[in-house]
Design a protein around this motif. Structure first.
Motif, PDB file in Angstrom:
ATOM      1  N   ILE A 290       0.836  -1.199   0.000  1.00 51.12           N
ATOM      2  CA  ILE A 290       0.000   0.000   0.000  1.00 51.12           C
ATOM      3  C   ILE A 290       0.871   1.250   0.000  1.00 51.12           C
ATOM      4  O   ILE A 290       0.549   2.262  -0.605  1.00 51.12           O
ATOM      5  N   LEU A 291       2.020   1.177   0.690  1.00 54.23           N
ATOM      6  CA  LEU A 291       2.838   2.360   0.908  1.00 54.23           C
ATOM      7  C   LEU A 291       3.972   2.526  -0.094  1.00 54.23           C
ATOM      8  O   LEU A 291       4.742   3.459   0.009  1.00 54.23           O
ATOM      9  N   GLN A 292       4.088   1.629  -1.064  1.00 54.51           N
ATOM     10  CA  GLN A 292       5.287   1.639  -1.897  1.00 54.51           C
ATOM     11  C   GLN A 292       5.302   2.773  -2.914  1.00 54.51           C
ATOM     12  O   GLN A 292       6.355   3.124  -3.429  1.00 54.51           O
ATOM     13  N   SER A 293       4.192   3.400  -3.205  1.00 55.27           N
ATOM     14  CA  SER A 293       4.162   4.435  -4.241  1.00 55.27           C
ATOM     15  C   SER A 293       4.002   5.814  -3.612  1.00 55.27           C
ATOM     16  O   SER A 293       3.768   5.959  -2.416  1.00 55.27           O
ATOM     17  N   ASN A 294       4.106   6.851  -4.463  1.00 52.53           N
ATOM     18  CA  ASN A 294       3.901   8.228  -4.040  1.00 52.53           C
ATOM     19  C   ASN A 294       4.832   8.628  -2.894  1.00 52.53           C
ATOM     20  O   ASN A 294       4.385   9.097  -1.854  1.00 52.53           O
ATOM     21  N   LEU A 295       6.118   8.431  -3.107  1.00 49.31           N
ATOM     22  CA  LEU A 295       7.084   8.817  -2.084  1.00 49.31           C
ATOM     23  C   LEU A 295       7.319  10.333  -2.128  1.00 49.31           C
ATOM     24  O   LEU A 295       7.509  10.916  -3.196  1.00 49.31           O
ATOM     25  N   VAL A 296       7.307  10.946  -0.952  1.00 46.22           N
ATOM     26  CA  VAL A 296       7.458  12.390  -0.818  1.00 46.22           C
ATOM     27  C   VAL A 296       8.518  12.657   0.232  1.00 46.22           C
ATOM     28  O   VAL A 296       8.576  11.971   1.254  1.00 46.22           O
ATOM     29  N   GLU A 297       9.381  13.664  -0.021  1.00 48.14           N
ATOM     30  CA  GLU A 297      10.382  14.045   0.973  1.00 48.14           C
ATOM     31  C   GLU A 297      10.053  15.426   1.509  1.00 48.14           C
ATOM     32  O   GLU A 297       9.816  16.374   0.741  1.00 48.14           O
ATOM     33  N   VAL A 298      10.015  15.567   2.834  1.00 46.56           N
ATOM     34  CA  VAL A 298       9.659  16.828   3.471  1.00 46.56           C
ATOM     35  C   VAL A 298      10.667  17.151   4.570  1.00 46.56           C
ATOM     36  O   VAL A 298      11.403  16.276   5.035  1.00 46.56           O
ATOM     37  N   VAL A 299      10.688  18.424   4.979  1.00 40.39           N
ATOM     38  CA  VAL A 299      11.524  18.875   6.095  1.00 40.39           C
ATOM     39  C   VAL A 299      10.590  19.392   7.189  1.00 40.39           C
ATOM     40  O   VAL A 299       9.633  20.128   6.908  1.00 40.39           O
ATOM     41  N   VAL A 300      10.858  19.029   8.432  1.00 35.83           N
ATOM     42  CA  VAL A 300      10.009  19.426   9.553  1.00 35.83           C
ATOM     43  C   VAL A 300      10.232  20.901   9.880  1.00 35.83           C
ATOM     44  O   VAL A 300      11.367  21.346  10.077  1.00 35.83           O
ATOM     45  N   VAL A 301       9.139  21.659   9.945  1.00 35.84           N
ATOM     46  CA  VAL A 301       9.175  23.091  10.231  1.00 35.84           C
ATOM     47  C   VAL A 301       9.568  23.329  11.690  1.00 35.84           C
ATOM     48  O   VAL A 301       9.290  22.511  12.570  1.00 35.84           O
ATOM     49  N   ALA A 302      10.203  24.482  11.957  1.00 40.85           N
ATOM     50  CA  ALA A 302      10.721  24.775  13.300  1.00 40.85           C
ATOM     51  C   ALA A 302       9.636  24.772  14.365  1.00 40.85           C
ATOM     52  O   ALA A 302       9.843  24.293  15.477  1.00 40.85           O
ATOM     53  N   ASP A 303       8.445  25.311  14.053  1.00 43.31           N
ATOM     54  CA  ASP A 303       7.382  25.359  15.054  1.00 43.31           C
ATOM     55  C   ASP A 303       6.310  24.299  14.817  1.00 43.31           C
ATOM     56  O   ASP A 303       5.161  24.452  15.212  1.00 43.31           O
ATOM     57  N   ILE A 327      14.179   8.597   8.010  1.00 41.85           N
ATOM     58  CA  ILE A 327      14.448   9.884   8.663  1.00 41.85           C
ATOM     59  C   ILE A 327      15.925  10.217   8.498  1.00 41.85           C
ATOM     60  O   ILE A 327      16.783   9.368   8.674  1.00 41.85           O
ATOM     61  N   ARG A 328      16.192  11.474   8.154  1.00 44.59           N
ATOM     62  CA  ARG A 328      17.566  11.977   8.129  1.00 44.59           C
ATOM     63  C   ARG A 328      17.660  13.166   9.080  1.00 44.59           C
ATOM     64  O   ARG A 328      16.729  13.951   9.212  1.00 44.59           O
ATOM     65  N   ARG A 329      18.813  13.323   9.698  1.00 49.56           N
ATOM     66  CA  ARG A 329      19.100  14.492  10.533  1.00 49.56           C
ATOM     67  C   ARG A 329      20.506  14.953  10.194  1.00 49.56           C
ATOM     68  O   ARG A 329      21.487  14.316  10.565  1.00 49.56           O
ATOM     69  N   GLY A 330      20.586  16.049   9.443  1.00 50.75           N
ATOM     70  CA  GLY A 330      21.898  16.466   8.945  1.00 50.75           C
ATOM     71  C   GLY A 330      22.434  15.418   7.999  1.00 50.75           C
ATOM     72  O   GLY A 330      21.765  14.981   7.066  1.00 50.75           O
ATOM     73  N   GLU A 331      23.671  14.963   8.248  1.00 47.43           N
ATOM     74  CA  GLU A 331      24.260  13.948   7.368  1.00 47.43           C
ATOM     75  C   GLU A 331      23.935  12.535   7.820  1.00 47.43           C
ATOM     76  O   GLU A 331      24.301  11.563   7.156  1.00 47.43           O
ATOM     77  N   ARG A 332      23.227  12.379   8.954  1.00 49.50           N
ATOM     78  CA  ARG A 332      23.014  11.052   9.539  1.00 49.50           C
ATOM     79  C   ARG A 332      21.649  10.483   9.167  1.00 49.50           C
ATOM     80  O   ARG A 332      20.647  11.168   9.203  1.00 49.50           O
ATOM     81  N   ALA A 345      13.269  19.836  14.651  1.00 55.97           N
ATOM     82  CA  ALA A 345      13.133  20.785  13.552  1.00 55.97           C
ATOM     83  C   ALA A 345      14.283  20.588  12.574  1.00 55.97           C
ATOM     84  O   ALA A 345      15.421  20.435  12.982  1.00 55.97           O
ATOM     85  N   GLY A 346      13.976  20.564  11.286  1.00 58.42           N
ATOM     86  CA  GLY A 346      14.994  20.376  10.263  1.00 58.42           C
ATOM     87  C   GLY A 346      15.181  18.938   9.836  1.00 58.42           C
ATOM     88  O   GLY A 346      15.888  18.680   8.858  1.00 58.42           O
ATOM     89  N   ASP A 347      14.568  17.979  10.550  1.00 57.91           N
ATOM     90  CA  ASP A 347      14.650  16.576  10.125  1.00 57.91           C
ATOM     91  C   ASP A 347      14.006  16.421   8.749  1.00 57.91           C
ATOM     92  O   ASP A 347      12.982  17.039   8.442  1.00 57.91           O
ATOM     93  N   SER A 348      14.612  15.585   7.924  1.00 61.72           N
ATOM     94  CA  SER A 348      14.047  15.264   6.615  1.00 61.72           C
ATOM     95  C   SER A 348      13.369  13.900   6.695  1.00 61.72           C
ATOM     96  O   SER A 348      14.000  12.918   7.116  1.00 61.72           O
ATOM     97  N   LEU A 349      12.096  13.850   6.332  1.00 63.47           N
ATOM     98  CA  LEU A 349      11.333  12.612   6.376  1.00 63.47           C
ATOM     99  C   LEU A 349      10.975  12.186   4.965  1.00 63.47           C
ATOM    100  O   LEU A 349      10.560  13.013   4.150  1.00 63.47           O
ATOM    101  N   THR A 350      11.147  10.917   4.666  1.00 65.48           N
ATOM    102  CA  THR A 350      10.600  10.364   3.436  1.00 65.48           C
ATOM    103  C   THR A 350       9.294   9.674   3.789  1.00 65.48           C
ATOM    104  O   THR A 350       9.258   8.798   4.664  1.00 65.48           O
ATOM    105  N   LEU A 351       8.229  10.091   3.122  1.00 62.42           N
ATOM    106  CA  LEU A 351       6.886   9.613   3.423  1.00 62.42           C
ATOM    107  C   LEU A 351       6.327   8.821   2.255  1.00 62.42           C
ATOM    108  O   LEU A 351       6.500   9.199   1.086  1.00 62.42           O
TER     109      LEU A 351
END
Length: 579
Positions: A290-303, A327-332, A345-351
């Motif tokens: 169900i989750l394999q398609s429509n991948l989106v990458e977002v960054v978490v807003v500060a607030d 989940i990415r945080r900086g280079e990790r 804040a600033g974490d990059s999530l692949t959804l």
């Protein structure tokens, strides 16, 4: 020092500790403090409410609402797509110049957000060579005009309450333009040596840790990793198995799979479809197919409401119709029960998103879109030109004192609603409640520091220390104090704490308070050294795959060049004893 002054001082120390710790939202911390002052009789109800209805704050709210329409235009993205042509240095110069100029008039987070995806996905230059300059340019532009940042407007409110004449729309440009020019030149000169080139990571922008849990009844159970062919996946590598609280690493080919094992793969997130061949695997209780398609990458807003909360805690799937697969945080890349990792804040999530993801009304408040997903409704080119022309007209009318900025923005918003370029529901979703609480409460704090006499006491103490020294020394002290505080907490918080002291110090030295106010403005925007000092730094931190020291290496010399320019130009632009 009387009891009231001691109480205010203790409350300030507590506020600083809370803001540096970062576990309580800034708006909450300031609001509790303001209510505490009212409850103890340090401020009247009338003064409390007046702080939240300050004219400068009202203008700021209208600017934030107008930015809803400006963000829907396509001009910034079209300009952004043309910035990265030619050589690296030509592209860097264009990028920083355009970003600075736009940030002088538009919400700088909106400017950075509009260019973030374009720069992150470009194939010509490593994003890490461009994203720190993008964020720095937004700061340079913020000190060009009165409306460049919320802090400028807040300090203007402080100044008016203190009896000073309101600051003009372009009053800041006398120092802001030299600062912008020196800042851009400094970054360009240092870029060859101090800007990292995380090219390996940039070319693997989709590389994450992916976690899949083995459900009861899966055919994988009781067989080895080798027998299940989990070692021969193209683009994915099984690196760890989490079994209860025990982490198995490295994973041997003969390791037997058990029910409820969490299989942790390293690799390209867009290869997640390869897991579809195995039955009984789930990502956060959602089937892989169900989750394999429509991948989106977002960054978490500060607030965002997600900050310091886990994916499971907020019921992420129900909230956004999406599942977090990396989940990415900086280079990790983060691994190990990603559902239980507190987000920052600033974490990059692949959804992996469902059909309702794009229609959720809480997306803008929580995420910046990096790539994938449907584009939100945009204005066409003609409508975009109309919006920008109208906004520029409002600014010009305010600059020549033909129409007050508040009135112009108010009528402009009404016009945008009338022609349906924006809707009431969009304005409601983007209303800056957090900013309203922070700045309104900051005005309360400034009022209490002044009325209690604490600001005067601190100013007199500084005056004694600086006795016999030129006023420039006091100016430098105020600037550096603000600079240090703004690296540790939000720039609005730093300005709120220092303004009453700066104003009282100027009065005690019998000099004009204007240069001290301007030192406060530029000091509050001098946040270059850490990725956590300003919200645009957090926006670029993960997309650029940066490390903490990447900011320190280039941020220290940029901060020194910025500060030297401010402290050299400011006394000439705003003399201590004006004629």
């Amino acid at each position: 020092m009387n009891l009231e002054q001691i109480a205010v001082l203790i409350s300030l120390i507590g506020l600083i500790a809370v803001l540096i710790h970062g576990r309580i939202q800034t708006g909450m911390a300031f609001s509790v403090l303001a209510l505490g002052y009212y409850a103890t009789g340090m401020i009247s109800l009338n003064d409390l409410l007046t702080s939240y209805a300050d004219p400068s704050l009202a203008v700021l709210v209208l600017l934030m609402l107008v930015s809803v329409a400006l963000e829907k235009t396509i001009l910034l993205e079209q300009i952004g797509a043309k910035l990265l042509s030619g050589s690296y240095f030509a592209a860097l110069f264009r990028l920083m110049s355009v970003t600075s100029i736009f940030s002088g008039f538009l919400n700088n987070t909106a400017v950075v957000a509009s260019l973030l995806g374009i720069i992150s996905q470009n194939k010509r230059f490593a994003p890490s060579r461009l994203l720190i300059p993008l964020s720095y340019a937004a700061l340079f532009g913020g000190v060009l005009t009165l409306i460049g940042t919320s802090t400028n407007l807040m300090i203007n409110g402080f100044a008016e309450r203190a009896g000073m004449a309101p600051l003009g729309l372009f009053s800041f440009a006398l120092v802001g333009v030299p600062v912008m020019i020196v800042g851009i030149i400094t970054v360009m000169l240092l870029s060859r040596w101090l800007l990292p080139e995380h090219q390996g990571e940039a070319t693997k922008a989709g590389s994450y840790f992916l976690e899949a849990q083995v459900e009861a009844g899966s055919s994988l159970i009781g067989k080895s990793v080798l027998d299940n062919q989990l070692r021969s996946l193209d683009g994915l590598f099984l690196v760890e198995i989490l079994r209860g609280t025990h982490l198995i690493s490295p994973v041997e080919p003969g390791e037997i799979i058990e029910a409820d094992d969490v299989l942790i793969f390293a690799g390209e997130v867009d290869r997640i479809y390869l897991l579809n061949r195995f039955d009984g695997l789930s990502l956060f209780e959602a089937p892989v197919n169900i989750l394999q398609s429509n991948l989106v990458e977002v960054v978490v807003v500060a607030d965002s409401m997600l900050v310091d909360r886990t994916i499971r805690e907020v019921n992420f799937r129900a909230l956004f119709d999406a599942a977090v697969v990396g989940i990415r945080r900086g280079e990790r890349r983060l691994s190990g029960k990603i559902g239980t990792i507190p987000l920052k804040a600033g974490d990059s999530l692949t959804l992996a998103v469902g059909p309702d993801f794009d229609s959720r009304r809480n997306l803008d408040r929580n995420f910046y879109l990096l790539k994938g997903g449907s584009r939100k409704a945009r204005l066409n080119l003609t409508q975009s030109y109309a919006v920008f022309t109208g906004f520029i007209g409002v600014i010009i009318l305010a600059a020549v004192n033909a129409v007050p900025l508040f009135m112009g923005l108010g009528f402009f918003i009404v016009g945008l609603l009338a022609v349906k370029f924006i809707s009431v529901s969009e304005l409601r979703r983007r209303f800056p409640f957090e900013l309203l609480l922070v700045i309104g409460s900051a005005l309360v704090l400034s009022h209490v520091m002044t009325s209690s006499g604490l600001a005067e006491l601190a100013a007199n103490a500084l005056h004694l220390v600086l006795q016999g020294q030129p006023a420039l020394y006091a100016l430098i002290a105020i600037y550096l104090t603000t600079l240090v505080l703004t690296e540790l907490m939000s720039n609005n918080a730093a300005a709120a704490m220092v303004f009453p002291i700066a104003f009282s110090l100027a009065q005690s030295m019998c000099v004009s308070p204007l240069p001290f106010v301007m030192a406060l403005v530029f000091g509050a925007s001098a946040s270059f050294i850490t990725p956590f000092g300003y919200q645009t730094h957090l926006m670029v931190y993960t997309p650029g795959r940066y490390r903490f020291m990447d900011f320190v290496r280039i941020g220290v010399p940029v901060s020194m060049a910025y500060s030297a320019t401010v402290l050299t130009v400011l006394p000439f632009a705003f003399p201590f004893h004006p004629q």
